[in-house]
Design an enzyme around this catalytic site. Structure first.
Site, PDB file in Angstrom:
ATOM      1  N   LYS A 194       0.882  -1.179   0.000  1.00  0.00           N
ATOM      2  CA  LYS A 194       0.000   0.000   0.000  1.00  0.00           C
ATOM      3  C   LYS A 194       0.911   1.219   0.000  1.00  0.00           C
ATOM      4  O   LYS A 194       1.574   1.506   0.994  1.00  0.00           O
ATOM      5  CB  LYS A 194      -0.916  -0.005   1.231  1.00  0.00           C
ATOM      6  CG  LYS A 194      -1.967   1.089   1.223  1.00  0.00           C
ATOM      7  CD  LYS A 194      -2.900   0.958   2.420  1.00  0.00           C
ATOM      8  CE  LYS A 194      -4.145   1.820   2.326  1.00  0.00           C
ATOM      9  NZ  LYS A 194      -3.896   3.238   2.165  1.00  0.00           N
ATOM     10  N   ARG A 229      -3.114   8.684  -5.479  1.00  0.00           N
ATOM     11  CA  ARG A 229      -3.815   7.769  -6.383  1.00  0.00           C
ATOM     12  C   ARG A 229      -4.103   8.514  -7.665  1.00  0.00           C
ATOM     13  O   ARG A 229      -4.563   9.655  -7.657  1.00  0.00           O
ATOM     14  CB  ARG A 229      -5.124   7.325  -5.722  1.00  0.00           C
ATOM     15  CG  ARG A 229      -6.075   6.521  -6.607  1.00  0.00           C
ATOM     16  CD  ARG A 229      -6.011   5.078  -6.263  1.00  0.00           C
ATOM     17  NE  ARG A 229      -7.032   4.277  -6.911  1.00  0.00           N
ATOM     18  CZ  ARG A 229      -8.005   3.644  -6.256  1.00  0.00           C
ATOM     19  NH1 ARG A 229      -8.116   3.782  -4.955  1.00  0.00           N
ATOM     20  NH2 ARG A 229      -8.854   2.872  -6.899  1.00  0.00           N
ATOM     21  N   GLU A 233      -0.430   4.434  -7.905  1.00  0.00           N
ATOM     22  CA  GLU A 233      -0.113   5.441  -6.895  1.00  0.00           C
ATOM     23  C   GLU A 233       1.190   6.118  -7.305  1.00  0.00           C
ATOM     24  O   GLU A 233       2.181   5.428  -7.590  1.00  0.00           O
ATOM     25  CB  GLU A 233       0.037   4.704  -5.553  1.00  0.00           C
ATOM     26  CG  GLU A 233      -0.024   5.567  -4.349  1.00  0.00           C
ATOM     27  CD  GLU A 233      -1.427   5.800  -3.782  1.00  0.00           C
ATOM     28  OE1 GLU A 233      -2.434   5.364  -4.367  1.00  0.00           O
ATOM     29  OE2 GLU A 233      -1.491   6.451  -2.736  1.00  0.00           O
TER      30      GLU A 233
END
Ligand code: ATP
Length: 560
Positions: A244, A249, A293
Site C-alpha cells: 500500500k 492515487r 499510486e
C-alpha cells in the site's frame, strides 16, 4: 425552458429541506424539457459542466460588481459597499435589476456563462464583466440574484449529486432502478449526462453507460478487517497482497499519445506530472485506463507523501520534475484498446496490466505476492512497514472480482500497522457525555463522548465518540455507573455541535483502542485532535480522571 422558471425553482428549493425538498426536486426534474435537462442539472450544481471537466466559472467578484454597476448605471462604489454589508452578490444584483419580465431562456444563460468561462488572457476580466452586463440587463430581480451567484461560483443550493440521482429515480424510473442510476454515476460521474440519458432514452440506455477514455471512473476503495486471518474468510483461500503506497492515487487515461491524469477527487492533474505523461505515452497500448499510486522517489527509495505534495503546483513544474522525480506504481487496469474491463475478473485485468507496463521506466507494477496464508501476507507487510511504508492491500482473486467503481467493497482489504492489535495504541479516556442508544441499545447509552485530561488547565477536552466494543453487560452497566450531570461542567470543553444527549460527571475512566490520531474540527483535545475508529475495551476503575491520557501525551503521540 425560461430562465425565470429556473430562478423561481431555485428560490423555492432554498426554502425547503428534507423530504419536501426531495419531492420538489423530483417533480421539477420531471417537468424539464429533455433538451434542457443536462444544462439545468449542471446549473443546479452551480456549474456548467461535469465535475471532472476543467471548466472554471469563477469570475472575480469585483468584475461581477462592475457588471452590475454598468447594467444598472449605478455607482460601482455603492454596489461594493452594499455587497460588503450583505455578504451576498446575488442580493445586490437583485436590488439593481430592472427588467420586468423574464426574457432569457436557460440556453441563453448557459451559453452566456460558457462564453464567460472561456474568455481568457489580457483584459479578460473586463470582457467577462461586459458579457455578464449584457445578460444582467435582460434579468428580472430574481433572475439576477441567481445569475450573479452562479457566475462567481456562489450558488449553494445544497443539492448534492445524490439528491439529483434520487430525484431522477423518482421522476423517470422505479425505486429498483435507483441503484442502477447510482452505479452508472460511479462509472460516469457526469450528472448532467446521466440526467439527459434517463430523460431522453430511459433506464435501459443508462444501463449501457460504460467506461470511456477521457471520462474518469469513480475509484474503487478498500474495506478493512480487525484480524488478518479474516481476509481469507472474505476473499477465499488465495489472495494477492500488494504494497500500500502512501502517495497520490491517479487514474491514467491514454488514447494514442493523448494522456490525461485524474486524481482521486477526479480533478485533472495532468500538468503536474509531465514525466508520468511521457512514460504513459510510451506504453504498449493504443488506448487504456489504468490506476496506480504516484510516489516521490530517490533512486529506489520511496519518499514520504509530504515530498510528493511539493509537486502539487501550477508553476515551475519542469524544475520540480528534476528535483523531485516520481514513479507510478500501477495496480489496476479497467480499459484496454477499446474494451471495458470493469466486469472482468481481477486476474485477467492484472495479466493485461503486466503486459502493457512491461519495459516501462517511469511506471512499475506495485510490489505484489500471491498468498495462501497469513505468514505470507505478514512477510510482505513487515518488509513494507519496516521501510516506513503504510501497509498492504489484499485483493480478491475470485472469478467475481470485478472493478467496483466508487465502492468501498470486499474485493480489496487494507491492512495497516494500527489494525494489528499489538501495534494499536490504547488510551485511557474520561467519559464526559453519552448518547441514547437505539435498537438493541434502547434504554442504555449507544455511544460515549470521551475526553483527555489537560493537566495545565485542569480540564477535560473531548477527543472522540466511542460506539463500538460494548458487550450486553457493558450496556446494562453504563447507566448505573456513569453519573448524570444536569449541565456541562465548567471543566469540560466541548464544541457546540458535539454536545451529547446526557452530560456525565467526568469521573469514570475507560480504556479505548484506536487506530490513529487525526486533526479534527469537532474535538477540543490538544487544540483539535481526535481518535479514529475508537473501540471500548474496559472500565479502568483503578484510574482517577486526572490519571487519564493527557492532552500533551496525545500531542506527542500525534507527531510520532
Ligand atoms: P487510507 O487513508 O487508508 O489510504 P482511504 O479512505 O484514503 O484510506 P482506501 O480506499 O480505504 O482509501 O484505501 C486504499 C487507498 O490506498 C487507495 O485509494 C490508494 O490511494 C491507496 N493504495 C496504495 N497502494 C495501493 C494498492 N497497491 N492497491 C490499491 N490501493 C492502493
Amino acid at each position: 425552458m425560461k430562465f425565470i422558471t429556473l430562478a423561481q425553482t431555485f428560490d423555492r428549493f432554498e426554502q425547503l429541506s428534507g423530504n419536501a425538498l426531495r419531492s420538489a426536486v423530483a417533480a421539477f426534474l420531471k417537468s424539464i424539457p429533455s433538451s434542457d435537462i443536462k444544462s439545468v442539472v449542471y446549473l443546479t450544481q452551480g456549474s456548467i459542466a461535469s465535475e471532472f471537466d476543467d471548466v472554471n466559472l469563477g469570475m472575480a467578484a469585483k468584475s461581477a460588481m462592475a457588471a452590475i454597476a454598468s447594467a444598472s448605471s449605478e455607482d460601482e462604489h455603492q454596489i461594493v459597499l452594499l455587497a460588503k454589508k450583505v455578504g451576498d452578490i446575488g442580493t445586490v444584483a437583485e436590488k439593481y435589476a430592472t427588467a420586468r419580465s423574464g426574457l432569457l431562456s436557460v440556453k441563453d444563460v448557459f451559453d452566456g456563462l460558457h462564453r464567460i468561462s472561456v474568455t481568457s488572457g489580457t483584459g479578460s476580466q473586463e470582457k467577462k464583466a461586459s458579457q455578464l452586463m449584457q445578460l444582467l440587463k435582460k434579468c428580472t430581480p430574481l433572475e439576477a440574484r441567481y445569475l450573479a451567484r452562479l457566475v462567481v461560483g456562489a450558488l449553494r443550493l445544497g443539492l448534492a449529486s445524490k439528491t439529483i440521482l434520487d430525484g431522477l429515480a423518482n421522476a423517470y424510473a422505479t425505486k429498483d432502478t435507483k441503484k442502477e442510476l447510482e452505479h452508472a454515476y460511479n462509472i460516469c460521474p457526469d450528472i448532467g449526462l446521466i440526467a439527459e440519458t434517463v430523460a431522453k432514452k430511459g433506464i435501459t440506455a443508462v444501463r449501457k453507460i460504460d467506461v470511456m477514455v477521457g471520462r474518469p471512473v469513480q475509484m474503487m476503495l478498500c474495506q478493512r478487517v480487525s484480524e488478518l486471518p479474516d481476509v481469507f474468510n472474505r476473499l477465499g483461500s488465495q489472495v494477492a497482497a500488494e504494497q500500500k503506497y502512501d502517495g497520490e492515487r491517479v487514474q491514467v487515461h491514454k488514447q494514442g499519445t493523448k494522456v490525461t491524469l485524474y486524481s482521486r477527487r477526479l480533478e485533472n492533474i495532468t500538468t503536474q506530472f509531465p514525466d508520468i505523461v511521457l512514460s504513459a505515452q510510451k506504453l504498449k497500448a493504443q488506448s487504456c485506463i489504468f490506476e496506480g499510486e504516484i510516489m516521490a522517489v530517490k533512486g529506489d527509495e520511496l519518499l514520504p507523501f509530504q515530498t510528493l505534495m511539493s509537486r502539487r503546483r501550477k508553476h515551475g513544474v519542469d524544475e520540480m520534475t528534476k528535483s523531485i522525480p516520481v514513479r507510478l506504481f500501477a495496480f489496476e487496469l479497467i480499459y484496454l484498446n477499446g474494451k471495458s474491463l470493469l466486469h472482468s475478473a481481477y486476474t485477467l485485468r492484472y495479466s493485461k496490466l503486466q503486459t502493457i507496463i512491461k519495459g516501462s521506466t517511469g511506471i512499475a507494477l506495485a510490489r505484489r505476492v500471491v498468498c495462501s496464508d497469513t505468514d505470507c501476507i505478514e512477510e510482505l507487510f513487515e518488509s513494507v512497514v519496516g521501510k516506513g511504508g503504510e501497509g498492504v492491500v489484499i485483493k480478491s482473486l475470485q472469478p467475481d472480482s470485478t472493478y467496483q467503481a466508487g465502492v468501498r467493497g470486499w474485493h480489496w482489504i487494507k491492512w495497516k500497522p494500527e489494525y494489528s492489535e499489538g501495534m494499536q495504541d490504547t488510551f485511557d479516556l474520561v467519559v464526559i457525555g453519552a448518547y441514547w442508544g437505539r435498537g438493541r441499545r434502547a434504554g442504555s447509552y449507544g455511544g460515549l463522548l470521551c475526553a483527555v485530561y489537560d493537566k495545565k488547565k485542569d480540564r477535560f477536552e473531548s477527543v472522540c465518540k466511542v460506539g463500538s466494543g460494548f458487550s450486553d453487560d457493558d450496556l446494562q452497566m453504563f447507566p448505573k455507573v456513569l453519573k448524570k450531570a444536569n449541565a456541562r461542567l465548567n471543566n469540560v470543553v466541548v464544541l457546540k455541535n458535539m454536545e451529547p444527549d446526557v452530560w456525565i460527571v467526568p469521573n469514570t475512566v475507560i480504556e479505548v483502542l484506536a487506530a490513529e490520531i487525526t486533526k479534527s474540527p469537532f474535538h477540543t483535545a490538544g487544540g483539535g485532535l481526535a481518535l479514529r475508529f475508537p473501540r471500548y475495551i474496559r472500565i479502568r476503575n483503578d484510574k482517577t480522571p486526572q490519571q487519564a491520557t493527557t492532552s500533551d501525551e496525545l500531542k506527542r503521540m500525534a507527531t510520532r
